[in-house]
Design a protein around this motif. Structure first.
Motif, mmCIF file in Angstrom:
data_model
loop_
_atom_site.group_PDB
_atom_site.id
_atom_site.type_symbol
_atom_site.label_atom_id
_atom_site.label_comp_id
_atom_site.label_asym_id
_atom_site.label_seq_id
_atom_site.Cartn_x
_atom_site.Cartn_y
_atom_site.Cartn_z
ATOM 1 N N LEU A 55 0.829 -1.208 0.000
ATOM 2 C CA LEU A 55 0.000 0.000 0.000
ATOM 3 C C LEU A 55 0.862 1.257 0.000
ATOM 4 O O LEU A 55 0.624 2.181 -0.774
ATOM 5 C CB LEU A 55 -0.920 -0.002 1.225
ATOM 6 C CG LEU A 55 -1.791 1.244 1.410
ATOM 7 C CD1 LEU A 55 -2.833 1.341 0.307
ATOM 8 C CD2 LEU A 55 -2.463 1.233 2.774
ATOM 9 N N GLU A 56 1.877 1.279 0.875
ATOM 10 C CA GLU A 56 2.695 2.473 1.021
ATOM 11 C C GLU A 56 4.127 2.184 0.600
ATOM 12 O O GLU A 56 4.847 1.454 1.274
ATOM 13 C CB GLU A 56 2.663 2.962 2.474
ATOM 14 C CG GLU A 56 1.292 3.445 2.885
ATOM 15 C CD GLU A 56 1.248 3.953 4.312
ATOM 16 O OE1 GLU A 56 2.284 3.930 4.994
ATOM 17 O OE2 GLU A 56 0.162 4.382 4.730
ATOM 18 N N ILE A 63 -2.105 2.188 -4.267
ATOM 19 C CA ILE A 63 -3.404 2.475 -4.878
ATOM 20 C C ILE A 63 -3.237 3.085 -6.261
ATOM 21 O O ILE A 63 -3.892 2.671 -7.225
ATOM 22 C CB ILE A 63 -4.245 3.374 -3.948
ATOM 23 C CG1 ILE A 63 -4.632 2.572 -2.691
ATOM 24 C CG2 ILE A 63 -5.486 3.902 -4.668
ATOM 25 C CD1 ILE A 63 -5.308 3.369 -1.606
ATOM 26 N N THR A 82 -1.086 -4.522 3.103
ATOM 27 C CA THR A 82 -0.892 -3.377 3.978
ATOM 28 C C THR A 82 -0.548 -3.807 5.394
ATOM 29 O O THR A 82 -1.060 -4.819 5.877
ATOM 30 C CB THR A 82 -2.149 -2.483 4.006
ATOM 31 O OG1 THR A 82 -1.925 -1.402 4.901
ATOM 32 C CG2 THR A 82 -3.372 -3.247 4.444
ATOM 33 N N GLY A 85 -3.756 -1.020 7.340
ATOM 34 C CA GLY A 85 -4.821 -0.536 6.467
ATOM 35 C C GLY A 85 -5.943 0.134 7.234
ATOM 36 O O GLY A 85 -6.248 -0.232 8.366
ATOM 37 N N HIS A 89 -8.708 3.432 2.968
ATOM 38 C CA HIS A 89 -7.763 2.872 1.997
ATOM 39 C C HIS A 89 -8.415 1.754 1.200
ATOM 40 O O HIS A 89 -8.199 1.621 -0.002
ATOM 41 C CB HIS A 89 -6.524 2.317 2.709
ATOM 42 C CG HIS A 89 -5.664 3.372 3.319
ATOM 43 N ND1 HIS A 89 -4.971 3.180 4.480
ATOM 44 C CD2 HIS A 89 -5.389 4.641 2.938
ATOM 45 C CE1 HIS A 89 -4.300 4.274 4.785
ATOM 46 N NE2 HIS A 89 -4.538 5.182 3.856
ATOM 47 N N HIS A 92 -10.604 3.236 -1.487
ATOM 48 C CA HIS A 92 -9.793 3.789 -2.584
ATOM 49 C C HIS A 92 -9.171 2.671 -3.421
ATOM 50 O O HIS A 92 -9.093 2.772 -4.645
ATOM 51 C CB HIS A 92 -8.699 4.703 -2.038
ATOM 52 C CG HIS A 92 -9.209 5.985 -1.456
ATOM 53 N ND1 HIS A 92 -10.100 6.813 -2.111
ATOM 54 C CD2 HIS A 92 -8.957 6.584 -0.270
ATOM 55 C CE1 HIS A 92 -10.367 7.866 -1.365
ATOM 56 N NE2 HIS A 92 -9.697 7.755 -0.231
ATOM 57 N N ALA A 93 -8.707 1.620 -2.760
ATOM 58 C CA ALA A 93 -8.075 0.508 -3.472
ATOM 59 C C ALA A 93 -9.064 -0.174 -4.409
ATOM 60 O O ALA A 93 -8.749 -0.459 -5.574
ATOM 61 C CB ALA A 93 -7.502 -0.504 -2.475
ATOM 62 N N ARG A 196 -6.757 12.162 6.576
ATOM 63 C CA ARG A 196 -5.826 11.144 6.054
ATOM 64 C C ARG A 196 -6.066 9.802 6.749
ATOM 65 O O ARG A 196 -6.124 8.758 6.099
ATOM 66 C CB ARG A 196 -4.396 11.639 6.271
ATOM 67 C CG ARG A 196 -3.310 10.683 5.867
ATOM 68 C CD ARG A 196 -3.122 10.515 4.405
ATOM 69 N NE ARG A 196 -2.808 11.717 3.696
ATOM 70 C CZ ARG A 196 -2.949 11.858 2.376
ATOM 71 N NH1 ARG A 196 -3.419 10.850 1.666
ATOM 72 N NH2 ARG A 196 -2.647 12.971 1.774
ATOM 73 N N GLY A 199 -8.955 7.991 5.550
ATOM 74 C CA GLY A 199 -8.855 7.561 4.157
ATOM 75 C C GLY A 199 -9.576 8.462 3.183
ATOM 76 O O GLY A 199 -9.815 8.095 2.038
#
Length: 201
Positions: A55-56, A63, A82, A85, A89, A92-93, A196, A199
């Motif tokens: 994820l990051e 994403i 993730t 998560g 997120h 969005h994913a 943030r 998400g």
């Protein structure tokens, strides 16, 4: 044989996942990448059936990478891993086209099972994250408020945000003030953090 691309900026984790998947008779790790750009290059070179992405990681993150892979390689199913998560997120994913969303703390054989599922056309979402996503309140901010808050994330001056959004400086200040108030924050930085973590940004 299911051909897999692994993308994670943490080499130790990436190598461990590759070793685990190497024990599966029907899965072959054909490429590894330490960032989003290298993952796109590897996808072009190896045409994987499934991409397992963190994820990051360095841009593009998981994403954005899922969306790019979906556009360039629609036959490649994307699974996002993730370590922490959040329900936002997950939304969005899935909107970006990811077919799987799995926590890194899942049991060892879970990833191989998820890879098989998404390769066969199914979806998989970590049950705990799915339950959290169902109870997540909707974002209280308007699209303009989100846009100005996103631009304010790194301390961008109001004048710069106004130029980028083609809004008057006063309007930008009003949007930012509304965001702070709606999120119950004490200032812009806290509003960004709240949005943030939920998400929404």
């Amino acid at each position: 044989m299911i051909r897999v691309l692994l993308a994670d900026d943490e080499e130790l984790i990436r190598e461990a996942i590759a070793a685990l998947l190497g024990l599966e008779a029907d899965i072959e790790v054909v490429a590894q990448a330490g960032d989003g750009r290298a993952a796109l290059d590897a996808a072009r070179a190896h045409r994987p059936d499934v991409a397992v992405v963190d994820l990051e990681m360095p841009p593009p993150g998981g994403i954005a990478l899922a969306a790019e892979l979906g556009r360039a390689f629609p036959a490649c199913a994307v699974v996002i891993l993730t370590g922490h998560g959040r329900p936002g997120h997950l939304r969005h994913a899935l909107a970006a086209g990811a077919r799987g969303f799995l926590a890194k703390g899942a049991p060892g054989g879970a990833l191989a099972d998820v890879i098989r599922r998404v390769h066969s056309g199914a979806r998989y979402v970590d049950p705990a994250l799915a339950a959290d996503a169902l109870t997540l309140p909707p974002c209280p901010l308007t699209p303009r408020e989100l846009e100005t808050l996103r631009l304010a994330e790194y301390g961008t001056p109001v004048a710069v945000i106004a130029r980028r959004t083609h809004l008057a400086a006063g309007t930008v200040r009003n949007h930012l003030a509304a965001s702070v108030q709606k999120l119950g924050a004490s200032d812009r930085a806290e509003a960004v953090r709240i949005a943030r973590e939920a998400g929404w940004l």
